[in-house]
Design a protein around this motif. Sequence first.
Motif, mmCIF file in Angstrom:
data_model
loop_
_atom_site.group_PDB
_atom_site.id
_atom_site.type_symbol
_atom_site.label_atom_id
_atom_site.label_comp_id
_atom_site.label_asym_id
_atom_site.label_seq_id
_atom_site.Cartn_x
_atom_site.Cartn_y
_atom_site.Cartn_z
ATOM 1 N N ALA A 72 0.831 -1.210 0.000
ATOM 2 C CA ALA A 72 0.000 0.000 0.000
ATOM 3 C C ALA A 72 0.865 1.259 0.000
ATOM 4 C CB ALA A 72 -0.927 -0.007 1.221
ATOM 5 N N THR A 73 2.031 1.178 0.636
ATOM 6 C CA THR A 73 2.952 2.319 0.632
ATOM 7 C C THR A 73 3.441 2.611 -0.776
ATOM 8 O OG1 THR A 73 3.681 1.901 2.906
ATOM 9 C CG2 THR A 73 5.166 3.176 1.504
ATOM 10 N N GLN A 74 3.752 1.560 -1.539
ATOM 11 C CA GLN A 74 4.188 1.769 -2.922
ATOM 12 C C GLN A 74 3.055 2.350 -3.764
ATOM 13 O OE1 GLN A 74 7.406 1.562 -3.713
ATOM 14 N NE2 GLN A 74 7.637 1.008 -1.553
ATOM 15 N N GLN A 75 1.824 1.908 -3.491
ATOM 16 C CA GLN A 75 0.679 2.494 -4.188
ATOM 17 C C GLN A 75 0.521 3.968 -3.823
ATOM 18 O OE1 GLN A 75 -2.345 -0.210 -2.810
ATOM 19 N NE2 GLN A 75 -2.107 -1.599 -4.547
ATOM 20 N N ASP A 348 19.271 9.004 -11.433
ATOM 21 C CA ASP A 348 17.888 9.241 -11.019
ATOM 22 C C ASP A 348 17.072 7.958 -11.165
ATOM 23 O OD1 ASP A 348 18.221 11.938 -10.365
ATOM 24 O OD2 ASP A 348 17.970 12.556 -12.457
ATOM 25 N N LEU A 349 16.561 7.473 -10.044
ATOM 26 C CA LEU A 349 15.696 6.294 -10.047
ATOM 27 C C LEU A 349 14.245 6.726 -9.874
ATOM 28 C CD1 LEU A 349 17.595 3.730 -7.753
ATOM 29 C CD2 LEU A 349 17.599 3.868 -10.250
ATOM 30 N N PRO A 350 13.296 5.927 -10.369
ATOM 31 C CA PRO A 350 11.872 6.208 -10.107
ATOM 32 C C PRO A 350 11.573 6.080 -8.614
ATOM 33 C CG PRO A 350 12.144 4.614 -11.892
ATOM 34 C CD PRO A 350 13.473 4.764 -11.255
ATOM 35 N N TRP A 354 8.225 -0.891 -7.866
ATOM 36 C CA TRP A 354 7.715 -1.493 -9.108
ATOM 37 C C TRP A 354 8.385 -0.887 -10.343
ATOM 38 C CZ3 TRP A 354 2.455 -0.073 -6.711
ATOM 39 C CH2 TRP A 354 2.157 -0.967 -5.673
ATOM 40 N N ASP A 355 8.796 0.362 -10.253
ATOM 41 C CA ASP A 355 9.505 0.999 -11.366
ATOM 42 C C ASP A 355 11.011 0.812 -11.258
ATOM 43 O OD1 ASP A 355 7.179 1.955 -12.605
ATOM 44 O OD2 ASP A 355 7.128 3.728 -11.310
ATOM 45 N N GLN A 356 11.525 0.815 -10.043
ATOM 46 C CA GLN A 356 12.971 0.651 -9.858
ATOM 47 C C GLN A 356 13.454 -0.712 -10.334
ATOM 48 O OE1 GLN A 356 14.044 1.483 -5.784
ATOM 49 N NE2 GLN A 356 13.382 3.631 -5.885
ATOM 50 N N VAL A 357 12.620 -1.726 -10.211
ATOM 51 C CA VAL A 357 13.040 -3.071 -10.607
ATOM 52 C C VAL A 357 13.244 -3.179 -12.115
ATOM 53 C CG1 VAL A 357 10.744 -4.078 -10.993
ATOM 54 C CG2 VAL A 357 12.594 -5.519 -10.113
ATOM 55 N N ILE A 380 6.910 -7.494 -5.116
ATOM 56 C CA ILE A 380 8.018 -6.520 -5.230
ATOM 57 C C ILE A 380 7.720 -5.297 -4.359
ATOM 58 C CG2 ILE A 380 9.651 -5.512 -6.887
ATOM 59 C CD1 ILE A 380 8.129 -6.863 -9.110
ATOM 60 N N SER A 381 7.378 -5.545 -3.103
ATOM 61 C CA SER A 381 6.968 -4.453 -2.212
ATOM 62 C C SER A 381 8.097 -3.947 -1.324
ATOM 63 C CB SER A 381 5.796 -4.912 -1.337
ATOM 64 O OG SER A 381 6.140 -6.081 -0.604
#
Length: 419
Positions: A72-75, A348-350, A354-357, A380-381
Motif C-alpha cells: 500500500a505504501t508503494q501504491q 535518477d531512479l523512479p 515497481w519501477d525501480q526493478v 516486489i513491495s
Amino acid sequence: MPALASHRKPRTRVTRVRTTAPALGITTAAIASVGLLAQSAGAAPAAPTAPQPTVEEVQKKVDALYRQAGTATQQYNLAKEATDQQRKSVDGLLDAVADRTGKLNEARRKLGNYAAAQYRSGAVTPTAALLLADSPQAYFDQNRLMDRMTERQRMDVTDFEKQQTEAAKKRAEATRSLESLTESQATLKSSKQDVQRKLAEARDLLSRLSAREKARLAELEKKREAEARRKAEAKAKAEAEAEARAEAEAERRREQAQADESGTEAGTGTGTGSGADTGTTPGTGTGTGTGTGTGTGTGTDAYAAKAEKVLAFARAQIGKPYVWGAAGPSSFDCSGLTQGAWKAAGVDLPRTTWDQVNVGTRVATDNLKPGDLVFFYDDISHVGIYIGGGKMIHAPKPGAYVREESIYYMPIYGSVRPA
C-alpha cells in the motif's frame, strides 16, 4: 316467667386466612423459576469461544500485514508521484489559459476600437465620399488608406478568432487535467488510509499478546534472524573464495605475460666468431598471450565508483526511522532510501519499487555486487541496497530504523544493477 331460650343459631366465627403474602411469595418464586429456566435455555445454544491464535500465527499475520502495508505504501508513492506531476501540469495549463485570455482580450480591444471608429464616422457611400472630397485625388488616397485599414481589420479579426479557439482549447485541457488531478488525489487518500488500516491492525494484534507471548515472539524473531545471518555468512564465504580465485587467475595471467615477454627478448644477442651467416637470430613466439582481459576494467571501475557513493549515502542514514511515504532527509521508506542513495551517485531512479526493478540490468543473486538493488516478495513491495557479504542496508518497516541486515531475512524476488 322463666326466660325463653333463644332459637337463633349461634353465630360461628370463621377465621379468615390471609392469603396475600403467601400468594406474593408463590408468584415471586414462579417468576424466579421462569427466569432461571430462560437463562438456562439461552445459555444452552451459546457458541463456543474462538481459540486464541498461537504466537506463530500472530507472527505470520503481523508479517503479512506489514507486507501488505508495504504494498500500500508503494501504491501511495505512485499516487503521490502522479499527483505531483498532475499538479505541475495543471499549473502550466492555467498559466497558458491566462496568457491566451490576455491575448484574446487584446484582440477584442482592437476590434472594439474599429467598431467605435466606424460608429463615430457613420456609414458613407463611395459616391458621397467622392462628392465630399476636396479633390478626386484626395478621394482615391483616402480610399487606398481605407482598403489597408480594412485588410488590417480582417487580420485582427482572424487573430481574434485564433486566440478565441486557442483559449477555449487550453481551458478544456485545464478542465481535463483538473479532473485527473482530483482522481489522483482520491487514489492518494485511499492508499494512505489503506496503509494506516494495515498498520493499526498489526499494532492491535501485538498489543493483545501477554508478556510471555511477547517473549516467545522475540525468540522466534531471533531464530529467524540467526538463520538469515547463517545464509549471509555462507554467501560471504563464497564471495571471498570467488575473489581469491579471481585474484589467483589474474596473478597467473600476469606471470604468463611476463614469461611471454621474457621469451620474446631471449636469443637477440649478436653472434661472434668465424663462419658465414653470423648475426642475430630472430626470436620466436613473439606476441603470444598478449591483450588478455583488455577492455573489461573501465566499466567495472566506473560502476564501483558510483557504488561507493551509493553505499556512503546509505551508511550515513543508518539509525534514521522508517516512515512510509518518506524520502528523506530525516526518515525514509525502502524505495525512498534507494532513490536517495543512487541520486547521490548521479543516477535518477523512479520512486516506487515497481519501477525501480525495471531500471538497469538484471543480475543473479550469486553475481551481486555492492550497490546493486535487491527486491523482495512476489509483489516486489520491498527493496534494499546490497553491500556485500550477503548483507544489505534497507529501511525495514514501521517502528524500525535504517539498518544493515541479511538479504535472506525476506524471500528474494530478484536484483538489478541500476547503472
